[in-house]
Scaffold this active site. Structure first.
Site, PDB file in Angstrom:
ATOM      1  N   CYS A 188       0.896  -1.092   0.173  1.00 12.12           N
ATOM      2  CA  CYS A 188      -0.059  -0.159  -0.208  1.00 12.12           C
ATOM      3  C   CYS A 188       0.893   1.354  -0.081  1.00 12.12           C
ATOM      4  O   CYS A 188       0.570   2.273  -0.885  1.00 12.12           O
ATOM      5  CB  CYS A 188      -1.130  -0.032   1.095  1.00 12.12           C
ATOM      6  SG  CYS A 188      -1.736  -1.479   1.244  1.00 12.12           S
ATOM      7  N   ASP A 189       1.771   1.393   0.766  1.00 13.81           N
ATOM      8  CA  ASP A 189       2.900   2.286   0.683  1.00 13.81           C
ATOM      9  C   ASP A 189       3.593   2.424  -0.524  1.00 13.81           C
ATOM     10  O   ASP A 189       3.683   3.576  -0.991  1.00 13.81           O
ATOM     11  CB  ASP A 189       3.915   2.049   1.824  1.00 13.81           C
ATOM     12  CG  ASP A 189       3.388   2.636   3.278  1.00 13.81           C
ATOM     13  OD1 ASP A 189       2.648   3.759   3.682  1.00 13.81           O
ATOM     14  OD2 ASP A 189       3.781   2.201   4.344  1.00 13.81           O
ATOM     15  N   ILE A 190       4.200   1.613  -1.184  1.00 18.17           N
ATOM     16  CA  ILE A 190       5.046   1.502  -2.257  1.00 18.17           C
ATOM     17  C   ILE A 190       3.982   1.964  -3.526  1.00 18.17           C
ATOM     18  O   ILE A 190       4.450   3.098  -4.092  1.00 18.17           O
ATOM     19  CB  ILE A 190       5.528   0.185  -2.527  1.00 18.17           C
ATOM     20  CG1 ILE A 190       6.594  -0.192  -1.444  1.00 18.17           C
ATOM     21  CG2 ILE A 190       6.047   0.190  -3.964  1.00 18.17           C
ATOM     22  CD1 ILE A 190       6.943  -1.546  -1.686  1.00 18.17           C
TER      23      ILE A 190
END
Length: 418
Positions: A188-190
């Protein structure tokens, strides 16, 4: 003490033409007010593309990731090193008015600002979009958060693992009869960092047309919903919550991890024609492709368990070294299951220059993952070591803001910069 009128005011300049093989974002100035992963990953991608990225950190401790992961020689830690290459670091305590004025001055001459503070946090210091845009109308201000700047969860902190749970990613990851599972990387962050980069590049193009900046609102939750793609289409169009298929696929059969006599292989059969070649040229079972149960993907999906048993039994009779050349000759995508270190050291990784060697001021010569971006007419910025905390404070204050040594010493003595 530093006063506002001692700071040189400037606005972002028009970008000069590029020569051949120069980084495409050369001349773009980025102010990185972010921490942890999603937004710093975005800023690092911009640095790879040639932007000058100044990372603003608190003098005491800096980015949280400086304290995450394993410490290597020199004391720097693996997590921070992974997502901050080719940046500069300036240590400023902008909770103090004098520090906030320094950040404002940097924002006045920046093209892009990236931040991931809680909603309203930067407004308290005069560093929100409205305040900075009033002084620099060309500023592209990108906010990355868990749930966006609007909606019922806008005030909530957002972390990758929780977003994976709430977005449905965990519900479709893992074995059919097992527990929901998160991905092995903070996906999700990436991907939020990647979407943020895409939006910033679009805003730069827009600014070339109308001369104005932009406010960008990127939410990890939104980005993860977008990542569902065909899974979301199945859910919405069929009004049915998808389940877990382990290493197999909900729609395309056969695909998955199977065991040869000496270990696992992964393959993907993407069409009926590929399935016919797979049966005849790989498995040496041509009758399988003619079986009415398996002749098309709908049939294979309806009879996946029967097909799976037949394939599994056959694949266990030979080694991976035997099977993989057959897959290659048949044009059916397949590969052995490697660990991360094997993948990073593979011939493919070497040929694509996916690991870079960098000289680090305290750790010496280190290896990091390189940018995956490849372009024919442009080059990327040479990868440089992730900066030490405040490593470039004096250089930036002198070069960008034209402060003299006495003024910088006063700021440092007051704990405003580090």
């Amino acid at each position: 003490m530093l006063m506002t009128d001692t700071i040189k005011a400037a606005t972002a300049a028009e970008l000069p033409p590029l020569g051949q093989h120069e980084p495409p974002l050369q001349g773009v100035r980025v102010l990185d007010l972010s921490r942890v992963l999603a937004a710093p990953f975005c800023a690092m991608m911009l640095a790879d593309l040639g932007a000058e990225v100044i990372k603003v950190e608190h003098p005491k401790g800096g980015d949280q990731t400086r304290h995450w992961g394993t410490a290597i020689q020199g004391g720097e830690r693996t997590y921070y090193l992974a997502i901050n290459r080719t940046k500069q670091s300036i240590a400023i305590d902008f909770s103090k008015p004098e520090g906030a004025e320094l950040v404002k001055a940097l924002a006045r001459e920046s093209d892009v600002l990236v931040e991931n503070y809680m909603l309203g946090a930067l407004d308290r210091y005069g560093l929100g979009y409205e305040a900075l845009c009033a002084e620099n109308p060309r500023l592209i201000y990108c906010s990355v958060s868990g749930y966006g700047r609007t909606g019922p969860s806008a005030q909530r902190p957002g972390y990758d693992s929780v977003i994976q749970a709430e977005s449905g990613i965990m519900s479709i990851t893992g074995e059919p009869d097992g527990e929901p599972s998160k991905a092995g990387v903070p996906i999700c962050d990436i991907t939020a960092g990647m979407y943020a980069t895409q939006a910033i590049l679009a805003a730069i193009v827009r600014r070339l047309r109308n001369g104005h900046g932009e406010a960008i609102d990127i939410a990890l939750f939104d980005c993860t919903l977008a990542n569902h793609t065909s899974v979301a289409a199945n859910a919405l169009l069929l009004d049915h919550a998808p389940g877990r298929y382990g290493n197999s696929h909900a729609d395309i059969i056969p695909q998955g991890m199977y065991h040869a006599s000496d270990g696992p292989i992964m393959f993907h059969v993407g069409s009926d024609a590929q399935f016919a070649r797979f049966c005849s040229d790989v498995l040496d079972m041509p009758a399988l492709a003619a079986d009415p149960r398996f002749v098309d993907n709908d049939g294979r999906r309806a009879n996946r368990d029967v097909l799976d048993e037949l394939m599994s039994k056959r694949l266990k009779t030979r080694s991976r070294q035997d099977w993989i050349p057959l897959f290659r000759r048949a044009g059916v995508p397949a590969g052995v299951v490697q660990n991360v270190l094997e993948a990073l050291r593979s011939d493919e990784s070497k040929a694509r220059d996916m690991v870079c060697e960098i000289d680090h001021p305290t750790a010496g010569r280190i290896n990091l993952v390189n940018s995956p971006l490849k372009m024919r007419e442009s080059t990327l910025a040479p990868p440089a070591a992730p900066p030490l905390l405040g490593e470039h404070t004096d250089r930036i204050l002198e070069g960008r803001l034209k402060l003299d040594a006495a003024a910088i010493a006063g700021l440092r003595a007051a704990g405003i910069v580090g």
